[in-house]
Scaffold this motif. Structure first.
Motif, PDB file in Angstrom:
ATOM      1  N   GLU B 202       0.894  -1.168   0.000  1.00  0.00           N
ATOM      2  CA  GLU B 202       0.000   0.000   0.000  1.00  0.00           C
ATOM      3  C   GLU B 202       0.928   1.212   0.000  1.00  0.00           C
ATOM      4  O   GLU B 202       1.321   1.694   1.063  1.00  0.00           O
ATOM      5  CB  GLU B 202      -0.885  -0.009   1.253  1.00  0.00           C
ATOM      6  CG  GLU B 202      -2.055  -0.961   1.216  1.00  0.00           C
ATOM      7  CD  GLU B 202      -3.110  -0.572   0.198  1.00  0.00           C
ATOM      8  OE1 GLU B 202      -3.140   0.613  -0.205  1.00  0.00           O
ATOM      9  OE2 GLU B 202      -3.875  -1.453  -0.217  1.00  0.00           O
ATOM     10  N   TRP B 203       1.275   1.708  -1.184  1.00  0.00           N
ATOM     11  CA  TRP B 203       2.305   2.750  -1.269  1.00  0.00           C
ATOM     12  C   TRP B 203       1.942   4.006  -0.492  1.00  0.00           C
ATOM     13  O   TRP B 203       2.796   4.709   0.017  1.00  0.00           O
ATOM     14  CB  TRP B 203       2.596   3.108  -2.737  1.00  0.00           C
ATOM     15  CG  TRP B 203       3.175   1.951  -3.498  1.00  0.00           C
ATOM     16  CD1 TRP B 203       2.609   1.301  -4.554  1.00  0.00           C
ATOM     17  CD2 TRP B 203       4.422   1.274  -3.249  1.00  0.00           C
ATOM     18  NE1 TRP B 203       3.413   0.264  -4.979  1.00  0.00           N
ATOM     19  CE2 TRP B 203       4.533   0.229  -4.195  1.00  0.00           C
ATOM     20  CE3 TRP B 203       5.443   1.436  -2.316  1.00  0.00           C
ATOM     21  CZ2 TRP B 203       5.626  -0.636  -4.244  1.00  0.00           C
ATOM     22  CZ3 TRP B 203       6.533   0.574  -2.368  1.00  0.00           C
ATOM     23  CH2 TRP B 203       6.614  -0.438  -3.312  1.00  0.00           C
ATOM     24  N   ARG B 204       0.616   4.261  -0.405  1.00  0.00           N
ATOM     25  CA  ARG B 204       0.184   5.470   0.326  1.00  0.00           C
ATOM     26  C   ARG B 204       0.664   5.461   1.780  1.00  0.00           C
ATOM     27  O   ARG B 204       0.914   6.497   2.370  1.00  0.00           O
ATOM     28  CB  ARG B 204      -1.351   5.559   0.322  1.00  0.00           C
ATOM     29  CG  ARG B 204      -1.935   6.139  -0.934  1.00  0.00           C
ATOM     30  CD  ARG B 204      -3.427   6.002  -0.883  1.00  0.00           C
ATOM     31  NE  ARG B 204      -3.817   4.603  -0.610  1.00  0.00           N
ATOM     32  CZ  ARG B 204      -5.038   4.194  -0.376  1.00  0.00           C
ATOM     33  NH1 ARG B 204      -6.013   5.056  -0.335  1.00  0.00           N
ATOM     34  NH2 ARG B 204      -5.315   2.914  -0.166  1.00  0.00           N
ATOM     35  N   SER B 205       0.774   4.230   2.311  1.00  0.00           N
ATOM     36  CA  SER B 205       1.153   4.150   3.727  1.00  0.00           C
ATOM     37  C   SER B 205       2.570   4.664   3.972  1.00  0.00           C
ATOM     38  O   SER B 205       2.913   5.038   5.101  1.00  0.00           O
ATOM     39  CB  SER B 205       0.995   2.721   4.247  1.00  0.00           C
ATOM     40  OG  SER B 205       1.882   1.876   3.585  1.00  0.00           O
ATOM     41  N   LEU B 206       3.388   4.707   2.920  1.00  0.00           N
ATOM     42  CA  LEU B 206       4.755   5.209   3.094  1.00  0.00           C
ATOM     43  C   LEU B 206       4.781   6.718   3.359  1.00  0.00           C
ATOM     44  O   LEU B 206       5.790   7.261   3.802  1.00  0.00           O
ATOM     45  CB  LEU B 206       5.614   4.877   1.865  1.00  0.00           C
ATOM     46  CG  LEU B 206       6.038   3.404   1.746  1.00  0.00           C
ATOM     47  CD1 LEU B 206       6.873   3.179   0.503  1.00  0.00           C
ATOM     48  CD2 LEU B 206       6.794   2.934   2.977  1.00  0.00           C
ATOM     49  N   ALA B 207       3.669   7.382   3.042  1.00  0.00           N
ATOM     50  CA  ALA B 207       3.598   8.824   3.317  1.00  0.00           C
ATOM     51  C   ALA B 207       3.186   9.087   4.769  1.00  0.00           C
ATOM     52  O   ALA B 207       3.184  10.226   5.227  1.00  0.00           O
ATOM     53  CB  ALA B 207       2.587   9.475   2.372  1.00  0.00           C
ATOM     54  N   ASP B 208       2.861   8.013   5.478  1.00  0.00           N
ATOM     55  CA  ASP B 208       2.416   8.153   6.870  1.00  0.00           C
ATOM     56  C   ASP B 208       3.620   7.991   7.807  1.00  0.00           C
ATOM     57  O   ASP B 208       4.246   6.918   7.832  1.00  0.00           O
ATOM     58  CB  ASP B 208       1.354   7.076   7.148  1.00  0.00           C
ATOM     59  CG  ASP B 208       0.728   7.216   8.531  1.00  0.00           C
ATOM     60  OD1 ASP B 208       1.282   7.982   9.349  1.00  0.00           O
ATOM     61  OD2 ASP B 208      -0.283   6.540   8.779  1.00  0.00           O
ATOM     62  N   HIS B 209       3.921   9.017   8.578  1.00  0.00           N
ATOM     63  CA  HIS B 209       5.101   8.957   9.445  1.00  0.00           C
ATOM     64  C   HIS B 209       5.003   7.842  10.479  1.00  0.00           C
ATOM     65  O   HIS B 209       6.001   7.292  10.931  1.00  0.00           O
ATOM     66  CB  HIS B 209       5.309  10.301  10.153  1.00  0.00           C
ATOM     67  CG  HIS B 209       4.220  10.645  11.130  1.00  0.00           C
ATOM     68  ND1 HIS B 209       3.010  11.162  10.736  1.00  0.00           N
ATOM     69  CD2 HIS B 209       4.152  10.497  12.459  1.00  0.00           C
ATOM     70  CE1 HIS B 209       2.244  11.336  11.799  1.00  0.00           C
ATOM     71  NE2 HIS B 209       2.913  10.948  12.861  1.00  0.00           N
ATOM     72  N   ARG B 210       3.739   7.479  10.844  1.00  0.00           N
ATOM     73  CA  ARG B 210       3.576   6.428  11.855  1.00  0.00           C
ATOM     74  C   ARG B 210       4.118   5.088  11.379  1.00  0.00           C
ATOM     75  O   ARG B 210       4.666   4.312  12.152  1.00  0.00           O
ATOM     76  CB  ARG B 210       2.085   6.272  12.215  1.00  0.00           C
ATOM     77  CG  ARG B 210       1.596   7.381  13.108  1.00  0.00           C
ATOM     78  CD  ARG B 210       0.116   7.281  13.320  1.00  0.00           C
ATOM     79  NE  ARG B 210      -0.614   7.392  12.055  1.00  0.00           N
ATOM     80  CZ  ARG B 210      -1.929   7.454  11.939  1.00  0.00           C
ATOM     81  NH1 ARG B 210      -2.676   7.387  13.007  1.00  0.00           N
ATOM     82  NH2 ARG B 210      -2.503   7.562  10.763  1.00  0.00           N
ATOM     83  N   VAL B 211       3.971   4.825  10.069  1.00  0.00           N
ATOM     84  CA  VAL B 211       4.472   3.563   9.506  1.00  0.00           C
ATOM     85  C   VAL B 211       5.991   3.498   9.667  1.00  0.00           C
ATOM     86  O   VAL B 211       6.556   2.463  10.059  1.00  0.00           O
ATOM     87  CB  VAL B 211       4.063   3.450   8.016  1.00  0.00           C
ATOM     88  CG1 VAL B 211       4.743   2.260   7.351  1.00  0.00           C
ATOM     89  CG2 VAL B 211       2.549   3.329   7.912  1.00  0.00           C
TER      90      VAL B 211
END
Lengths: 37, 492
Positions: B202-211
């Protein structure tokens, strides 16, 4: 299985398991040369 | 000095170090964190942080232990000066505080090996079985004691005769169990959905700092980097032992074990959960009290459905038990090493430490709230421990440290300037980001109204107060402990 999942599986397993096996092979080689030398 | 006891070979030491690193977190925490953080995409930052946090710290610990031949307390006192020896004491205390409740977890795995082997899990729902077991007082205490007795007995026999011998049997067994479990899981009908979930990015999740922060935390906690455990084992390394290649091997070995566990858990859950009308994504991400939901409740429920499920369930808990035992052994050895540095003989050090560990683990054995509080406080303490190792390198001078400690005779791979930059800048930066984020989580998500309250389970206040109490005690007794440790070291 989606194509992206297959690609990611190959990359991740290749990097981790492949990396581990390559390092193990290197360690075996270095250990053998330590014993010989 | 370590005395005459040492690992008989590189492979003996590596198996013991793998045993330390591969713990229950690889098997039950890793799949849960992957599931909560975008599947395949999470694996990218997780791999990146192996190089930016875990491997540099593993190399640092291996180099320090081999050079000083002292446990964490003595090593810090020797390298930072006697006045700062307490920093090594803090590193050691964090790991020992984890040992107190980790023995409780190890006891749970023993109980479940027995329960699954005799078929006790078949007659009642897994959730009832867990709640009956965990709410009783006697059984968790009994198995907590057994866990300490088993690991203590191994450490009692010494490094080559106990830890190394046990690791030579237990670690290959663990790998075989994980491989067999993974093969069985991926060959179940419907298992592909699990593989898809594990690896689909889920590439979008890489924009989430929490990940990214979860990936960093997972790498830091799973590899055991910065805990003082690798340093302890390195004390018993051969004179011409390597640090760099062994550091990389430890990191990659730990990651590989986590992936193997993922290949066992995800396909099994996705193949079997729909048969019970359950949602696989929810089960994998399920935490339950003290993160027990997936391992102790759902896996037993799911494995009932497959032919010879009892055998595979027993194998699963045996893998957990082995992973836990080899990690618990290393924690006991850390405490024993510190006592031996101060002049104790191994046997009395082991007996004393096991008795103290058992007593201080009792509150966690009978009260899940206390268990969760300790896991929160000392798990975060390990992030501070990681920083303390960076402080050694920074204060000594990263290039000088690399020359005097790492790139020395016997080392197989030279480490380059990247090591200096990582230790001097990246690790302090990651420390601030990681600790700041967990504290922010406490204040905004876990306990918004009582984040300051030291009596709340997941508060920032409880962390600070417990850390300050421990540091204050260490500072008060620092001079005495350091004098005993370094005077013996100089005498020998």
């Amino acid at each position: 299985m989606s194509t992206s999942a297959v690609v990611m599986m190959v990359i991740i397993l290749g990097a981790n398991w492949g990396g581990f096996l390559a390092l193990l092979w290197l360690a075996l080689k270095k250990e053998a040369s330590k014993r010989a030398g | 000095m370590a005395g005459k006891d040492s690992f008989s070979s590189r492979w003996g030491m590596l198996l013991a170090v793998f045993g330390m690193a591969v713990g229950t977190g690889n098997i039950w925490r890793f799949p849960r964190i992957v599931a909560k953080n975008g599947g395949g995409a999470f694996l990218i930052p997780w791999l990146i942080f192996l190089f930016l946090w875990s491997v540099p710290l593993l190399i640092t610990e291996l180099s320090i232990g081999k050079k000083t031949r002292l446990g964490p307390y003595g090593s810090f006192a020797k390298l930072l000066g006697p006045r700062l020896g307490w920093m090594g004491g803090f590193v050691a205390f964090c790991t020992l505080a984890i040992m107190f409740y980790y023995a409780v977890v190890t006891g749970w795995t023993y109980k479940y090996v027995v329960a699954s082997a005799v078929g006790a899990l078949n007659s009642v729902s897994a959730s009832q079985y867990w709640s009956h077991f965990s709410s009783s007082v006697a059984q968790p205490i009994l198995f907590h004691a057994i866990a300490f007795l088993v690991s203590g007995a191994i450490v009692y026999r010494g490094v080559s005769g106990g830890i190394e011998k046990a690791s030579r049997v237990l670690m290959p067994t663990l790998i075989v169990l994980l491989v067999v479990g993974a093969i069985r899981a991926v060959t179940l009908p419907g298992a592909v959905a699990g593989l898809n979930f594990l690896f689909h990015p889920e590439w979008r999740s890489l924009a989430d700092h929490r990940v990214w922060l979860e990936a960093l935390s997972q790498s830091a906690w799973s590899t055991g980097a910065g805990w003082g455990l690798v340093l302890t084992y390195a004390v018993y390394a051969r004179e011409n032992e390597d640090s760099v290649l062994n550091g990389f091997l430890t990191g990659f070995g730990d990651n590989s074990a986590s992936l193997l566990a993922g290949l066992m858990i995800f396909p099994a859950v996705f193949a079997l959960a729909p048969g019970l009308g359950l949602v696989p994504e929810k089960i994998v991400a399920e935490t339950g009290p003290a993160n027990t939901g997936m391992a102790f409740i759902w896996i037993p429920e799911l494995f009932r459905q497959i032919p010879a499920g009892r055998v595979f369930l027993t194998a699963f808990f045996l893998a957990l038990a082995i992973a836990a035992t080899t990690s618990l052994m290393s924690m006991i050895e850390l405490g024993v090493r510190i006592l031996m540095d101060a002049g104790w003989v191994r046997r009395s050090a082991v007996v004393t430490l096991v008795m103290i560990g058992f007593l201080l683990g009792l509150p966690s054995a009978v009260d899940m709230g206390f268990f969760e509080n300790q896991d929160w406080v000392w798990g975060l303490g390990l992030i501070v421990s990681g920083l303390f190792f960076a402080v050694i390198v920074i204060r000594y001078g990263p290039s000088r440290f690399r020359r005097d400690f790492v790139n020395v005779a016997g080392n197989d791979l030279p480490v380059g300037r990247w090591f200096d930059w990582t230790m001097a800048y990246v690790i302090p930066l990651l420390f601030v980001a990681m600790l700041g984020w967990w504290f922010y989580q406490s204040a905004t998500s876990y306990d918004p109204s009582g984040w300051w309250n030291p009596f709340h389970r997941f508060s920032l206040g409880t962390c600070i107060v417990q850390w300050v109490v421990v540091v204050a005690l260490l500072v008060v007794f620092n001079r005495r402990i350091v004098a005993r440790t370094l005077s013996r070291e100089e005498a020998s």
